[in-house]
Design a protein around this motif. Structure first.
Motif, PDB file in Angstrom:
ATOM      1  N   LEU A   1       2.244   7.182  -0.788  1.00 44.60           N
ATOM      2  CA  LEU A   1       3.085   8.372  -0.857  1.00 44.60           C
ATOM      3  C   LEU A   1       4.472   8.070  -0.289  1.00 44.60           C
ATOM      4  CD1 LEU A   1       0.587  11.148   0.200  1.00 44.60           C
ATOM      5  CD2 LEU A   1       1.242  10.435  -2.089  1.00 44.60           C
ATOM      6  N   ARG A   2       5.485   8.745  -0.853  1.00 47.40           N
ATOM      7  CA  ARG A   2       6.843   8.611  -0.332  1.00 47.40           C
ATOM      8  C   ARG A   2       7.519   9.976  -0.406  1.00 47.40           C
ATOM      9  NH1 ARG A   2       9.697   4.575  -4.488  1.00 47.40           N
ATOM     10  NH2 ARG A   2       7.818   3.325  -4.325  1.00 47.40           N
ATOM     11  N   PRO A   3       8.619  10.159   0.301  1.00 46.63           N
ATOM     12  CA  PRO A   3       9.281  11.472   0.266  1.00 46.63           C
ATOM     13  C   PRO A   3       9.793  11.764  -1.140  1.00 46.63           C
ATOM     14  CG  PRO A   3      10.156  10.089   2.022  1.00 46.63           C
ATOM     15  CD  PRO A   3       9.294   9.226   1.187  1.00 46.63           C
ATOM     16  N   ALA A   4       9.982  13.034  -1.393  1.00 41.88           N
ATOM     17  CA  ALA A   4      10.349  13.472  -2.736  1.00 41.88           C
ATOM     18  C   ALA A   4      11.655  12.840  -3.205  1.00 41.88           C
ATOM     19  CB  ALA A   4      10.450  14.989  -2.763  1.00 41.88           C
ATOM     20  N   ASP A   5      12.588  12.639  -2.276  1.00 42.14           N
ATOM     21  CA  ASP A   5      13.886  12.135  -2.723  1.00 42.14           C
ATOM     22  C   ASP A   5      13.891  10.626  -2.920  1.00 42.14           C
ATOM     23  OD1 ASP A   5      13.533  11.598  -0.088  1.00 42.14           O
ATOM     24  OD2 ASP A   5      15.592  12.009   0.509  1.00 42.14           O
ATOM     25  N   LYS A   6      12.754   9.993  -2.743  1.00 46.02           N
ATOM     26  CA  LYS A   6      12.690   8.545  -2.930  1.00 46.02           C
ATOM     27  C   LYS A   6      11.832   8.167  -4.144  1.00 46.02           C
ATOM     28  CE  LYS A   6      14.776   7.220   0.966  1.00 46.02           C
ATOM     29  NZ  LYS A   6      15.425   8.534   1.251  1.00 46.02           N
ATOM     30  N   ILE A   7      11.535   9.184  -4.955  1.00 46.23           N
ATOM     31  CA  ILE A   7      10.602   8.953  -6.055  1.00 46.23           C
ATOM     32  C   ILE A   7      11.070   7.832  -6.974  1.00 46.23           C
ATOM     33  CG2 ILE A   7       9.676   9.997  -8.187  1.00 46.23           C
ATOM     34  CD1 ILE A   7       8.255  10.899  -5.714  1.00 46.23           C
ATOM     35  N   THR A   8      12.344   7.879  -7.343  1.00 49.45           N
ATOM     36  CA  THR A   8      12.810   6.915  -8.330  1.00 49.45           C
ATOM     37  C   THR A   8      13.377   5.655  -7.690  1.00 49.45           C
ATOM     38  OG1 THR A   8      14.944   8.003  -8.392  1.00 49.45           O
ATOM     39  CG2 THR A   8      13.326   8.691 -10.026  1.00 49.45           C
TER      40      THR A   8
ATOM     41  N   ALA B   1       0.229  10.067   6.243  1.00 47.62           N
ATOM     42  CA  ALA B   1      -0.578  11.160   6.770  1.00 47.62           C
ATOM     43  C   ALA B   1       0.230  12.456   6.756  1.00 47.62           C
ATOM     44  CB  ALA B   1      -1.025  10.827   8.186  1.00 47.62           C
ATOM     45  N   ARG B   2       1.535  12.348   7.113  1.00 48.52           N
ATOM     46  CA  ARG B   2       2.369  13.552   7.140  1.00 48.52           C
ATOM     47  C   ARG B   2       2.532  14.116   5.726  1.00 48.52           C
ATOM     48  NH1 ARG B   2       7.691  14.073   6.825  1.00 48.52           N
ATOM     49  NH2 ARG B   2       8.177  11.884   7.178  1.00 48.52           N
ATOM     50  N   LEU B   3       2.818  13.230   4.785  1.00 47.09           N
ATOM     51  CA  LEU B   3       3.036  13.691   3.415  1.00 47.09           C
ATOM     52  C   LEU B   3       1.758  14.262   2.806  1.00 47.09           C
ATOM     53  CD1 LEU B   3       5.377  10.900   2.069  1.00 47.09           C
ATOM     54  CD2 LEU B   3       5.969  13.288   2.485  1.00 47.09           C
ATOM     55  N   MET B   4       0.625  13.669   3.163  1.00 48.82           N
ATOM     56  CA  MET B   4      -0.654  14.210   2.692  1.00 48.82           C
ATOM     57  C   MET B   4      -0.725  15.688   3.058  1.00 48.82           C
ATOM     58  SD  MET B   4      -3.047  11.998   1.385  1.00 48.82           S
ATOM     59  CE  MET B   4      -4.691  12.398   1.930  1.00 48.82           C
ATOM     60  N   LYS B   5      -0.326  15.969   4.311  1.00 46.33           N
ATOM     61  CA  LYS B   5      -0.429  17.317   4.829  1.00 46.33           C
ATOM     62  C   LYS B   5       0.623  18.217   4.186  1.00 46.33           C
ATOM     63  CE  LYS B   5      -1.840  18.831   9.376  1.00 46.33           C
ATOM     64  NZ  LYS B   5      -1.772  18.479  10.799  1.00 46.33           N
ATOM     65  N   GLU B   6       1.871  17.717   4.170  1.00 45.95           N
ATOM     66  CA  GLU B   6       2.970  18.541   3.669  1.00 45.95           C
ATOM     67  C   GLU B   6       2.794  18.890   2.197  1.00 45.95           C
ATOM     68  OE1 GLU B   6       6.637  16.548   4.354  1.00 45.95           O
ATOM     69  OE2 GLU B   6       6.598  16.917   6.525  1.00 45.95           O
TER      70      GLU B   6
ATOM     71  N   ASN C   1      -7.811   7.131  -1.634  1.00 42.00           N
ATOM     72  CA  ASN C   1      -7.038   7.014  -0.401  1.00 42.00           C
ATOM     73  C   ASN C   1      -5.560   7.037  -0.757  1.00 42.00           C
ATOM     74  OD1 ASN C   1      -6.162   6.541   2.148  1.00 42.00           O
ATOM     75  ND2 ASN C   1      -6.587   4.332   2.096  1.00 42.00           N
ATOM     76  N   PRO C   2      -4.995   8.242  -0.994  1.00 42.55           N
ATOM     77  CA  PRO C   2      -3.621   8.302  -1.513  1.00 42.55           C
ATOM     78  C   PRO C   2      -2.546   7.946  -0.479  1.00 42.55           C
ATOM     79  CG  PRO C   2      -4.819  10.378  -1.839  1.00 42.55           C
ATOM     80  CD  PRO C   2      -5.600   9.562  -0.889  1.00 42.55           C
ATOM     81  N   ALA C   3      -2.825   8.113   0.791  1.00 43.10           N
ATOM     82  CA  ALA C   3      -1.760   8.054   1.798  1.00 43.10           C
ATOM     83  C   ALA C   3      -0.875   6.811   1.702  1.00 43.10           C
ATOM     84  CB  ALA C   3      -2.357   8.182   3.191  1.00 43.10           C
ATOM     85  N   PRO C   4      -1.403   5.621   1.509  1.00 38.50           N
ATOM     86  CA  PRO C   4      -0.525   4.437   1.514  1.00 38.50           C
ATOM     87  C   PRO C   4       0.483   4.438   0.376  1.00 38.50           C
ATOM     88  CG  PRO C   4      -2.828   3.794   1.725  1.00 38.50           C
ATOM     89  CD  PRO C   4      -2.814   5.238   1.406  1.00 38.50           C
TER      90      PRO C   4
ATOM     91  N   GLY D   1       4.511  12.973  -4.631  1.00 38.45           N
ATOM     92  CA  GLY D   1       5.171  11.902  -3.893  1.00 38.45           C
ATOM     93  C   GLY D   1       4.741  10.494  -4.257  1.00 38.45           C
ATOM     94  N   VAL D   2       4.252  10.316  -5.460  1.00 40.74           N
ATOM     95  CA  VAL D   2       3.959   8.960  -5.894  1.00 40.74           C
ATOM     96  C   VAL D   2       5.189   8.452  -6.647  1.00 40.74           C
ATOM     97  CG1 VAL D   2       2.425   7.475  -7.234  1.00 40.74           C
ATOM     98  CG2 VAL D   2       1.531   9.523  -6.120  1.00 40.74           C
ATOM     99  N   GLY D   3       5.805   7.399  -6.163  1.00 34.87           N
ATOM    100  CA  GLY D   3       7.027   6.913  -6.773  1.00 34.87           C
ATOM    101  C   GLY D   3       6.763   6.219  -8.093  1.00 34.87           C
ATOM    102  N   CYS D   4       7.821   6.131  -8.912  1.00 32.06           N
ATOM    103  CA  CYS D   4       7.689   5.430 -10.184  1.00 32.06           C
ATOM    104  C   CYS D   4       7.227   4.003  -9.937  1.00 32.06           C
ATOM    105  CB  CYS D   4       9.026   5.386 -10.902  1.00 32.06           C
ATOM    106  SG  CYS D   4       9.760   7.002 -11.130  1.00 32.06           S
TER     107      CYS D   4
END
Lengths: 461, 184, 403, 243, 203
Positions: free
Chosen positions: E162-169, E184-189, E157-160, E124-127
């Protein structure tokens, strides 16, 4: 029970300084070595030889920088080879200087005064030689500053729980404090040189280095306090340095390294080899510069006694290592000690026992302690023995890995030897330069030993 | 009072007496102190602890600064070690605790010694007013012997009790080898 | 000013005081030893033996420490030792009794030492060490220790007496010549004795620094005791004029060095075992850092190191007979805690360590202490309080008076 | 502090030399990373083509239906060679939006952004010829190109190509869907009776083979022609099985 | 002693200067747009044409390497569009002669760094997070400093980021809910871990 008391007259062991010297004669004699004595042929030859030997360090270091640590003999189980062996050896040699200057100052041992300056210089030079190895062994010495904790672009900090980092702190503190202690001790003597010299450039040079010291009572008062404080600080420091060096080994879990006796045993070993080296250097210097009246038999006798005492502690360490190899009940420990005694490096071990355990026993005899030539030979054997000790500790413990498939042998390459011998050249070069340009004996402390410096106040208090 | 004129003509730092032995110097210093002089100094080739009493020299600031240096160095070292291990770069090594106090002791100790030792040396030099490229006492030709074999005592003109003629006389009464004026 | 004509025999006042001390300590010793022995029946054999070991080894340490210090002094000289040489010699004479005091431990070893207990004979670790840890060899070693300690004690005291009487430097030389190898023998015997009597309480554990630590601990106990005694004696002739502040200062510095050395050795052991974290080693510390024992450990750190360290830094406290003796007595007390800390946790479980000390742990050291002091104070007045035949005595007496 | 002047100067010279020449510190290692130029090979590429006539393990591609979209006779196949389900179609939608939509448009009408910039307009998927065309035809076009369109075999893997084909089928179905094809609850979301539903709403994907899609969520309305700006579709967690 | 102080002060100043230089944009080349053989504009292709990143960088989500597209990918469109442009002549030449275009690498990591694109995309790390607003870069520049510190900032500290999978690009992405909650949610998911051991990147 009361009986008439007759105290026997003092037993003469030899004086700290021979009779017939006065404040002026002592000052002139030592300062004269620096200022008046012509550069002798022997000194030039000695310096040139040392400098030539130093070139082997230059060559080896160049080779190392170009090719990397692959030019050394280290391999997978024996990742620590000559670099750490020689590092520990040199650091140990440095210890005698601080011990003589600091501990004996605290103990009010006046015999230190003739030898402390020389021993301190030796400390400095030995620590410099020692410092070469950790810096070189990284293979990228230009990045040695990475060892220090400073904010950097990698956002990395050194691992404060690693003994190797403690080493960085301990050795750099040791070098700094030794240099400070040495320089503080030099100040009054530099003033003496300034005031004795007749040449303008010498007056300016020594004058600048003496910082304008004018022998004021108000200065002396703070000076003495600072000297005592520095001595008080240097004493635990010197113990800590080799303790930390021993932690490099003991904190890991390699059989033969992970043993609790290491700290005191390493410290004793360091003092042992340090006194060995002081004797090795002092006996020729004393002869060459005609200092038999200042570095007397009593000094040699005392140093030999310290060598014997520390040699006994080291032997105690060997004995305990062997005993606890059995007593621990641990099969790795048991194997380690058996491998030391009977394995492929057994000749080194027995040589070490011969050099470090057997040879110093000769020092029980006062005849030998006061025979400079035999003492000198023993001191060299001690130096070799202590080098062997480090070699045995490092190599025999490593070359038999927990995983028998990685068992291997370690033999130094020509570049290992060149580095090691080169540091000896560096050390000797520095020593030669030192004896030429600075007073090798603390003049003002020698003066303190003379009757002229005693206060016999003509007026009753 | 009459000496003021002399001062104007010949800028004077003080009057210096030379002594042959340590004992004479200590006695002279004691007398000078007892005579009420305060701005004076003794010069000796060896440290003489008797002078500390005779001249009432009890400056303990070097020890104080060293103690402060030791405390700062020690706490700084410990803070550095624990901050790095727990905050700046927390690395989990085999589940060992991040703050592992025994492991921080060596660094703490070395920092204590380092800072304390440097403070001791630097405060000694600074409190002594060194480095000092020029000082009037060196204007006395024989003063060079102060770093070798002779003992000197110099009463400075700054002392409120200083009076040229009287001071010379006072110093001569101390049985010196020589009395000299020190040019400023 | 001190002159050679003065007598260094005990003044009558001091003799009275010493006698009083001797009687008191003998009484206290007997009462508390009786109490301790009663513990054998009331509390149980093992608990009795543990406490007995604490008391016995502690006061044996005081005796052997005197022997070690005496020999170190004889080899190195120094004014500090001249002042305490007679008390040290008196201290060594307690070794005759203290050596015998080990007998009950040997006789009842299976109740105290796991390895001696036939029930554990098949344990792997016990078998691995059986060559060393077995009863016949245990007895043999005890005999050897006795031969070394008592031999040294006897010879040193005999020659010291002859030195006084003949004023011949032959004996001074003999004393020095014996002491040098004597120190070697001292270190070896106390190392193995501490392995035998203390370390082997937990046969799974081994630490190479242990013997050295016990030697230093014994030296510290002895030194603190002797300083306290010397400080007491400075109130009376002849010590009131023989002992200078400088002597006390030097002894204080020596005690300071011992405190630092004790801390250094303990810290080294802790750090190496802590970082290794090996199951066969760290358990020793787990027992001592949990279940209440952590407070004892902490108090050792603070009271056995930090407090004496801070106090002994002060020059004035070291130079004052009253303060230095109080610090010394305090150190003796905390040394007992150190020994309890070494012995008792061996008997608690690793999984659930629990601080459990019996009243016997207090009565035994007090009982043996009374016994030891009674012996000591009995031996002390036998000879002049200063070694009159020692070659450097005058120099030592002048120590601290030349300024 | 004293440092041997010789050692210091030697160190200084050497370290400057080291810094000056190149980054020695493993910065540039004697190894190839993807697409790194090579001095060794004549064409300057470190990445080599397989030797002619050889087939890498796993790339035999014998299954003509799957790899070429043809049956044994060389005719385009009519049925999907893979099982098509919701995940496949979602994957197909995502890949379609990346690789096809720039020309074909997000609803397959042939009016993508590139076409507006001058590329030859492809036919709409919703013409009868393409509605009748077998699935193998679409696969063949993706694999080998057609007319002005170059092949996409390097960019889209076979399994993804089938997913795209499945999605194209869904687009075609949606374009001609009847309100009765919608599940009951989805019908209520149609804005108002008589209002022409937007293209996007019509392109409700429907399974070409009667899989039950009762829980299939509505595709949100997206501005057409800006792929990547929003709603690029399915979760990437179920990649088609790679060979 | 003043010499010692001087050495210390000079040493500290030298160290600070060294750090300043090491940290400067000059040294790190941060924000430095590189010359390319063909002035390829991401601003045009992404910004105004809206082509998805993955159209060209096909393997970004399943390989450590995002891939510089082959000339063929350019020709997908430029076989028809801008066919007469002299700017694009090198592309056509490359296509004709089968010789690679020698692009200049902008994000040039040292060889001792192991970097994997696909895991970053999958977690979930965007371009945009690393490459910045590529849709606004005419010539591509190096958005971050690429210093190890920069890597570690996120790895610790990756949380800040992260983005949802469909927003990568997605460019100019704005989270639909507070980033703390989302992160925090994406860290878990996505089972995102704090990976800052040495061997995460140096293998």
């Amino acid at each position: 029970m009361s009986q008439p008391v007759e105290l026997p007259s003092e037993i003469k062991v030899g004086n700290v300084i021979d009779e017939g010297h006065s404040l002026a004669s002592v000052s002139d004699k030592i300062a004269g070595i620096v200022l008046k004595r012509k550069t002798t042929f022997g000194w030039i030859v000695g310096l040139l030889i040392s400098f030539a030997v130093l070139q082997s360090l230059m060559a080896a270091a160049t080779m190392l920088f170009v090719k990397g640590v692959g030019v050394w003999g280290i391999n997978i189980p024996v990742g620590w080879g000559f670099a750490i062996v020689n590092f520990v050896w040199w650091i140990g040699i440095g210890h005698a200087g601080t011990l003589i200057s600091a501990i004996l100052l605290l103990l009010n041992q006046s015999w230190r005064n003739a030898i402390n300056r020389f021993a301190e210089a030796m400390t400095l030079f030995a620590v410099m030689c020692a410092g070469m190895f950790p810096v070189l062994h990284t293979g990228r010495p230009w990045l040695a500053y990475w060892l220090l904790p400073y904010p950097n672009t990698m956002d990395l900090w050194p691992q404060m729980r690693s003994p190797l980092l403690w080493d960085v702190f301990a050795v750099s503190t040791y070098l700094t404090i030794s240099a400070v202690f040495w320089f503080v001790g030099l100040i009054p003597d530099l003033a003496t040189l300034r005031d004795t010299s007749k040449k303008r450039w010498q007056q300016v040079l020594f004058g600048a280095l003496a910082l304008g010291w004018r022998s004021s009572a108000r200065h002396w008062q703070r000076y003495e306090k600072a000297s005592l404080l520095l001595a008080g600080l240097a004493t635990p420091l010197v113990v800590s340095v080799h303790t930390v060096v021993s932690f490099d080994f003991a904190v890991s879990m390699i059989p033969g390294w992970h043993t609790t006796i290491f700290p005191p045993y390493f410290v004793a070993g360091a003092i042992y080899s340090g006194f060995g080296m002081v004797l090795t250097l002092m006996i020729p210097v004393r002869k060459f510069y005609g200092l038999e009246d200042i570095i007397t038999m009593r000094h040699l006798n005392n140093m030999a006694k310290v060598t014997l005492a520390t040699g006994m502690i080291v032997s105690y360490g060997y004995a305990l290592e062997a005993f606890f190899g059995y007593y621990s009940g641990d099969m790795y420990e048991k194997y380690m000690i058996l491998n030391r005694m009977t394995g492929p490096y057994a000749p080194f071990y027995w040589c070490l026992i011969l050099c470090n355990m057997i040879t110093p026993q000769f020092l029980w005899s006062k005849k030998i302690r006061t025979n400079p030539l035999i003492l000198w030979i023993i001191s060299i054997i001690v130096n070799i023995g202590m080098w062997l000790e480090r070699f045995v500790i490092v190599v025999t413990s490593l070359h038999r890995d927990f995983l028998p498939s990685s068992w291997s042998m370690y033999w130094p390459t020509v570049w290992d030897w060149a580095t090691y011998i080169g540091t000896i050249g560096l050390f000797m070069t520095l020593i030669f330069l030192f004896v030429r340009v600075l007073p090798i004996i603390t003049i003002f402390e020698l003066r303190m030993l003379l009757p002229g410096a005693r206060v016999k106040e003509p007026v009753a208090r | 009072m009459s000496s003021h004129s002399t001062l104007d003509v010949h800028p004077l730092y003080g009057i210096m007496a030379e002594f042959a032995t340590a004992g004479e110097l200590v006695a002279a210093a004691r007398k000078t102190h007892e005579a009420g002089f305060r701005k004076f100094d003794a010069y000796t080739p060896v440290p003489l602890h008797e002078l500390d009493d005779a001249m009432d020299l009890h400056d303990n600031r070097v020890s104080l600064f060293t103690l402060i240096g030791a405390i700062l160095g020690g706490s700084g070292g410990f803070t550095l070690a624990s901050w790095i291990s727990a905050k700046a770069l927390p690395l989990n090594i085999g589940g060992r605790p991040l703050i592992s106090i025994p492991m921080f002791i060596p660094v703490t100790f070395e920092c204590t010694i380092l800072i304390a030792g440097l403070t001791a040396a630097i405060s000694m030099i600074m409190l002594n007013g060194l480095p000092l490229p020029y000082h009037p006492v060196f204007n006395v030709e024989r003063f060079g012997a102060a770093s070798k074999s002779k003992f000197f005592l110099c009463i400075e003109t700054d002392d409120p009790k200083f009076d040229h003629a009287a001071t010379v006389k006072f110093l001569e009464s101390l049985n010196p080898e020589e009395v000299a004026e020190v040019a400023r | 000013m001190t002159t050679t004509e003065q007598s260094y025999a005990m003044s009558p006042q001091l003799a009275d005081t010493v006698k009083k001390y001797q009687q008191t300590s003998a009484f206290v010793g007997l009462v508390f030893l009786a109490l301790t022995i009663s513990g054998y029946f009331f509390v149980g054999a093992q608990q009795f033996l543990r406490a007995y070991l604490v008391g016995c080894f502690f006061w044996f340490g005081a005796g052997i420490g005197c022997l070690g210090l005496l020999m170190v002094h004889l080899v190195t000289g120094g004014a500090w030792g001249m002042m305490i040489r007679r008390p040290l010699e008196a201290g060594t004479k307690t070794l005759y009794v203290m050596w015998l005091a080990f007998l009950p431990l040997l006789l009842m070893a299976p109740k105290l030492y796991l390895w001696a207990d036939p029930a554990h004979a098949a344990d792997k670790i016990v078998q691995a060490k059986a060559l060393y840890l077995n009863m016949p060899f245990f007895w043999l070693r005890w005999v050897i220790y006795g031969a070394v300690w008592l031999g040294l004690t006897t010879l040193l005291n005999k020659w010291s007496k002859l030195e006084d009487e003949t004023k011949s430097t032959d004996y001074s030389k003999k004393l020095e010549a014996l002491s040098a190898p004597g120190i070697v023998a001292f270190f070896l015997t106390i190392t193995f004795a501490s392995v035998d009597f203390l370390m082997s309480l937990d046969p799974t554990w081994a630490s190479t620094i242990y013997g050295f630590m016990q030697a230093v601990g014994a030296g510290l106990t002895a030194l603190a005791l002797i300083i306290a005694v010397l400080a007491m004696m400075t109130k009376y002739a002849p010590m009131d004029h023989a002992v200078t502040k400088k002597h006390l200062h030097d002894l204080g510095k020596l005690m300071f060095a011992f405190v630092m050395l004790w801390a250094y050795l303990n810290f080294s052991q802790l750090l190496i075992i802590w970082s290794g974290n090996l199951p066969q080693e760290i358990t020793w510390y787990i027992r001592r850092l949990n279940g209440g024992w952590e407070w004892v450990s902490l108090s050792l750190l603070l009271l056995h190191f930090a407090l004496p360290f801070a106090l002994l830094l002060s020059q004035s406290l070291k130079r004052n007979a009253n303060t230095i003796s109080r610090i010394a007595i305090f150190i003796v007390c905390i040394r007992v805690v150190d020994l309890i800390w070494l012995v008792e946790p061996n008997f608690t479980s690793v999984d659930h360590p629990l601080l459990a000390i019996s009243w016997l742990d207090l009565t035994a050291p007090i009982g043996f202490g009374g016994l030891w002091l009674a012996l000591f104070f009995r031996a002390l007045p036998e000879r002049p309080l200063l070694p009159l035949g020692a070659p450097d005595l005058q120099k030592a007496l002048n120590h601290g008076r030349d300024h | 502090m004293k440092i041997s002047p010789i050692a210091a100067s030697a160190l200084a010279v050497l370290s400057f030399a080291a810094l000056g020449c190149s980054r020695l510190d493993m910065q540039d290692q004697p190894k190839y990373r993807p697409q790194r130029p090579s001095q060794f090979f004549a064409d300057g590429r470190s990445e080599r083509q397989p030797v002619e006539g050889t087939i890498a393990r796993g790339t035999l591609d014998e299954d003509t239906a799957f790899y070429q979209g043809k049956d044994a006779a060389g005719k385009d196949i009519e049925a999907f060679p893979i099982a098509v389900d919701k995940k496949v179609i979602e994957r197909g939608q995502q890949r379609y939006d990346i690789y096809c939509a720039p020309c074909h448009g997000r609803i397959g009408n042939g009016l993508g952004m590139i076409v507006r910039r001058g590329f030859k307009q492809p036919p709409s998927y919703h013409i009868d010829r393409l509605r009748q065309a077998p699935v193998g035809h679409f696969y063949d076009v993706i694999t080998n190109g057609y007319g002005a369109m170059l092949n996409y075999s390097a960019q889209v893997e076979p399994r993804d190509r089938w997913a795209i084909v499945a999605y194209i089928r869904a687009l075609q179905y949606a374009e001609n869907a009847n309100i009765n094809d919608l599940p009951q609850e989805a019908r209520s979301r149609i804005p108002a009776a008589g209002t022409a539903p937007s293209k996007a709403q019509q392109s409700e994907p429907i399974a070409p083979n009667d899989t039950d899609f009762s829980n299939f969520p509505a595709v949100p309305a997206t501005p057409s022609g800006v792929p990547g700006a929003a709603g690029a579709g399915a979760a990437p967690s179920n990649q088609p099985e790679r060979k | 002693m003043s010499i010692v102080i001087g050495v210390i002060v000079l040493g500290a100043a030298g160290g600070a200067l060294f750090e300043l230089i090491a940290d400067s944009r000059y040294a790190t080349r941060q924000g430095d747009a590189r010359e390319q053989p063909i002035p390829f504009s991401h601003m045009h292709h992404v910004g105004s044409m809206g082509i998805d990143c993955r159209y060209c960088h096909t393997s970004v989500d399943n390989s450590d390497w995002a891939v510089i597209p082959p000339t063929k990918t350019c020709m997908n469109c430029h076989s028809q569009i801008w066919v007469g442009s002299s700017t694009l002549e090198p592309v056509r030449e490359s296509y004709r002669t089968n010789q690679s275009i020698k692009w200049t690498k902008v994000y040039d990591l040292p060889d001792y760094v192991y970097f994997n694109h696909s895991i970053h995309v999958k977690k979930g790390v965007g371009c945009e997070t690393c490459h910045g607003r590529i849709d606004q870069q005419a010539l591509t520049w190096q958005e971050p400093s690429l210093q190890m510190r920069w890597c570690l900032d996120c790895h610790r500290n990756p949380a800040p980021n992260l983005r949802p999978a469909d927003k990568i690009t997605t460019m100019g992405y704005v989270p639909s809910e507070p980033q703390e909650v989302l992160g925090a949610r994406l860290m878990k998911e996505n089972h995102v871990q704090k990976l800052d051991t040495c061997w995460t990147c140096h293998r």
